[in-house]
Design an enzyme around this catalytic site. Structure first.
Site, PDB file in Angstrom:
ATOM      1  N   ASP A 209     -12.310 -18.248  10.637  1.00  0.00           N
ATOM      2  CA  ASP A 209     -13.244 -19.034  11.429  1.00  0.00           C
ATOM      3  C   ASP A 209     -12.714 -19.242  12.854  1.00  0.00           C
ATOM      4  O   ASP A 209     -11.525 -19.515  13.037  1.00  0.00           O
ATOM      5  CB  ASP A 209     -13.407 -20.393  10.715  1.00  0.00           C
ATOM      6  CG  ASP A 209     -14.541 -21.222  11.260  1.00  0.00           C
ATOM      7  OD1 ASP A 209     -15.680 -20.743  11.229  1.00  0.00           O
ATOM      8  OD2 ASP A 209     -14.291 -22.362  11.691  1.00  0.00           O
ATOM      9  N   GLU A 273     -13.910 -14.024  13.000  1.00  0.00           N
ATOM     10  CA  GLU A 273     -15.126 -14.483  13.665  1.00  0.00           C
ATOM     11  C   GLU A 273     -14.785 -14.552  15.145  1.00  0.00           C
ATOM     12  O   GLU A 273     -14.321 -15.568  15.656  1.00  0.00           O
ATOM     13  CB  GLU A 273     -15.552 -15.868  13.148  1.00  0.00           C
ATOM     14  CG  GLU A 273     -16.921 -16.252  13.682  1.00  0.00           C
ATOM     15  CD  GLU A 273     -17.159 -17.748  13.840  1.00  0.00           C
ATOM     16  OE1 GLU A 273     -18.306 -18.136  14.034  1.00  0.00           O
ATOM     17  OE2 GLU A 273     -16.189 -18.527  13.797  1.00  0.00           O
TER      18      GLU A 273
HETATM   19  C1  GLC Z   1     -17.736 -21.300  12.858  1.00  0.00           C
HETATM   20  C2  GLC Z   1     -18.618 -21.416  11.640  1.00  0.00           C
HETATM   21  C3  GLC Z   1     -19.626 -22.495  11.880  1.00  0.00           C
HETATM   22  C4  GLC Z   1     -18.895 -23.782  12.115  1.00  0.00           C
HETATM   23  C5  GLC Z   1     -17.885 -23.639  13.252  1.00  0.00           C
HETATM   24  C6  GLC Z   1     -16.944 -24.788  13.310  1.00  0.00           C
HETATM   25  O1  GLC Z   1     -18.435 -20.891  13.969  1.00  0.00           O
HETATM   26  O2  GLC Z   1     -19.209 -20.181  11.352  1.00  0.00           O
HETATM   27  O3  GLC Z   1     -20.530 -22.612  10.820  1.00  0.00           O
HETATM   28  O4  GLC Z   1     -19.801 -24.793  12.420  1.00  0.00           O
HETATM   29  O5  GLC Z   1     -17.085 -22.503  13.073  1.00  0.00           O
HETATM   30  O6  GLC Z   1     -16.068 -24.738  12.224  1.00  0.00           O
END
Ligand code: GLC
Ligand code: CA
Length: 537
Positions: A209, A273
């Protein structure tokens, strides 16, 4: 399903030939009638994934959480949220998946914890608390204002004054999600241990993440103003996050994690991500020497409009910036950005079929989001049923609930997700029209198209690993070759189109009536039609 699935050419790097599938666990299947999807529900539907041909699943966070950000505010990194099951159920899920040749990836959330995590509860209790320096604290400026100008990705200042110790703590997301301090070696050691904990239990890897965000500028310098060249979300926040996120020092962390991942057999897979608008900088997350993340989500592709020129442009750039071993990732839906049948295709099935064909035939690893295989669209969620804090606090338009609604398994009340009389945690979409059961019975359905594309990919070397070469085409057609003998052509317009002469056979078409059609001469495409052409048998 047949036991003779070819594993492809990359036994150890199974994800190179594989198709991955994101499961938003709370919305996949509810096994115990509380309206919340759970791990047993996932186990109960593994046969669907096996039938579909999926090689790996990524589970959205399963760890304990007060759920202000639905699992992305973690309050314990080595356990399972009781709503979803327990560690034993997760172990069983891993074993049951393995029996079906499906690997399980977890979501790892290292950028921040929940403010209810015992580390933070203790850290905020006093200036000399043992975990104090696991988080990013700073004194107010002389006038009492926050230490710098950083803004939260979810809006408002990224700093919160904690009255007990009169220091600010950093939160790049919700105020209930304090950022960890990744300059701290203890934080690094702890997460290495967390990674080992899960890999030791047979987890095949992680989706990381906010992968670009872990390290912050050591001196907490102000972020500079956004410019017209910045992407819309950056312009909206008004600042370019070059100090609050996106620090080059983060790469050290991934080189270390890659060593850990490579210590397993087969090596664990690391998926980032990576919201990094600059494509050259984005490509660095794979490592300069293929020594960081194995797979990096490509948000430039996600946010390209569903138009031939735009998509082709992004794919060409992606192919150009990636170093030789770096594997592209293609995804078009997730739990934050929405579902592609809505976002890209405005609910038109013919267009969604073209999108699926692209995802599954480009060079790289596709990630499907649960429901993509049946063309599930975003579901409007009334204000009273909003569950996403972003929607509740910031703006209803930005709430992410519409793409997180329950999987539509059947057309019955409860959609096969939960019992007919149970109130699901989020409303269910139009399951009578779009569901797995009906589509499974219909060979012309989107579900069969998805499965057949996966199957074609599995048995066609050029689709698994052949080079990508874009073709010159009419404006609204996007076409490319894979290897020397496969052609993919998509007409993304309302007008019929034609491509220069080709020889071969249509291996699969978005309009299944064209499957098997010989191609000799000009390749005609109806509006919103796609074909994969290969050598004649
Ligand atoms: C990432 C996740 C998202 C979350 C954010 C904060 O972007 O995919 O859903 O709100 O991180 O953790
Ligand atoms: Ca449940």
């Amino acid at each position: 399903m047949g036991s003779d699935r070819t594993r492809g050419t990359h036994e150890r790097e199974w994800w190179r030939d594989g198709v991955l599938y994101q499961i938003y666990v709370r919305s996949f299947a509810d096994s115990n009638g509380d309206g919340i999807g759970d791990l047993q529900g996932v186990i109960d539907h593994l046969d669907h994934l096996r039938w579909l041909g999926v090689d790996g699943v990524w589970l959205s966070p399963v760890t304990p959480s007060p759920n202000l950000d639905w699992g992305y505010d973690v309050s314990g990194y080595r356990d399972v949220h009781p709503d979803l099951g327990d560690l034993d159920t997760l172990d069983r899920l891993v074993a049951e998946a393995r029996a079906r040749e499906i690997r399980v990836l977890l979501d790892l959330v290292p950028n921040h914890t929940s403010d209810r995590h015992p580390w933070f509860v203790e850290a905020r209790s006093s200036l000399d608390a043992p975990h104090r320096d696991w988080y990013v604290w700073a004194d107010p400026r002389p006038d009492g204002s926050p230490p710098n100008n950083w803004v939260s990705i979810f809006g408002g200042p990224a700093w919160e004054l904690d009255p007990r110790t009169n220091q600010y703590f950093l939160h790049n997301f919700l105020v209930e999600q304090p950022d960890l301090d990744w300059w701290n070696e203890d934080v690094r050691r702890e997460f290495e241990d967390i990674i080992l904990f899960w890999l030791g239990r047979g987890i095949a890897g992680f989706r990381i993440d906010v992968a670009q965000g872990l390290i912050k500028d050591r001196d907490l310098r102000d972020d500079p103003p956004a410019t017209d060249d910045d992407p819309p979300d950056v312009r909206r926040r008004g600042l370019r996050p070059v100090h609050s996120l996106n620090r080059p020092e983060v790469h050290q962390i991934y080189r270390r994690w890659r060593e850990i991942a490579d210590g397993f057999e087969p090596p664990a897979v690391l998926v980032g991500e990576t919201w990094v608008p600059d494509m050259d900088r984005w490509s660095l997350y794979y490592g300069v020497a293929d020594d960081e993340l194995h797979l990096c989500f490509n948000f430039a592709f996600v946010f390209a409009g569903f138009r031939a020129q735009a998509l082709r442009g992004i794919v060409d750039v992606t192919e150009k910036v990636l170093r030789p071993l770096a594997q592209p990732v293609w995804t078009a839906s997730n739990h934050d950005v929405g579902r592609f049948p809505t976002r890209w295709c405005e609910g038109r099935e013919a267009a969604s079929r073209c999108a699926l064909m692209a995802l599954l035939t480009l060079r790289g690893t596709p990630f499907l989001y649960y429901g993509d295989e049946i063309g599930m669209t975003d579901v409007p969620v009334p204000a009273a049923e909003t569950r996403d804090t972003v929607g509740l606090r910031l703006s209803p338009d930005e709430g992410r609930d519409p793409c997180r609604t329950p999987m539509q398994w059947t057309g019955e009340p409860g959609a096969g997700f939960t019992g007919p009389d149970v109130r699901p945690w989020l409303p269910i979409g139009d399951a009578a029209s779009v569901n797995v059961e009906d589509q499974r019975a219909d060979p012309a359905s989107m579900l069969h198209l998805c499965r057949d594309l996966i199957e074609l990919r599995r048995r066609t070397l050029a689709l698994r690993s052949g080079a990508y070469a874009p073709l010159a085409t009419p404006t609204d057609v996007w076409a490319w070759r894979r290897g020397s003998d496969v052609l993919v052509a998509l007409n993304l317009s309302d007008r019929a189109a034609a491509l220069p002469p080709e020889q071969g056979t249509i291996l699969i078409s978005t309009d299944r009536r064209r499957d098997g059609e010989p191609v000799r001469g000009e390749l005609a495409l109806e509006p919103w039609q796609g074909v994969v052409v290969g050598p004649s048998a």
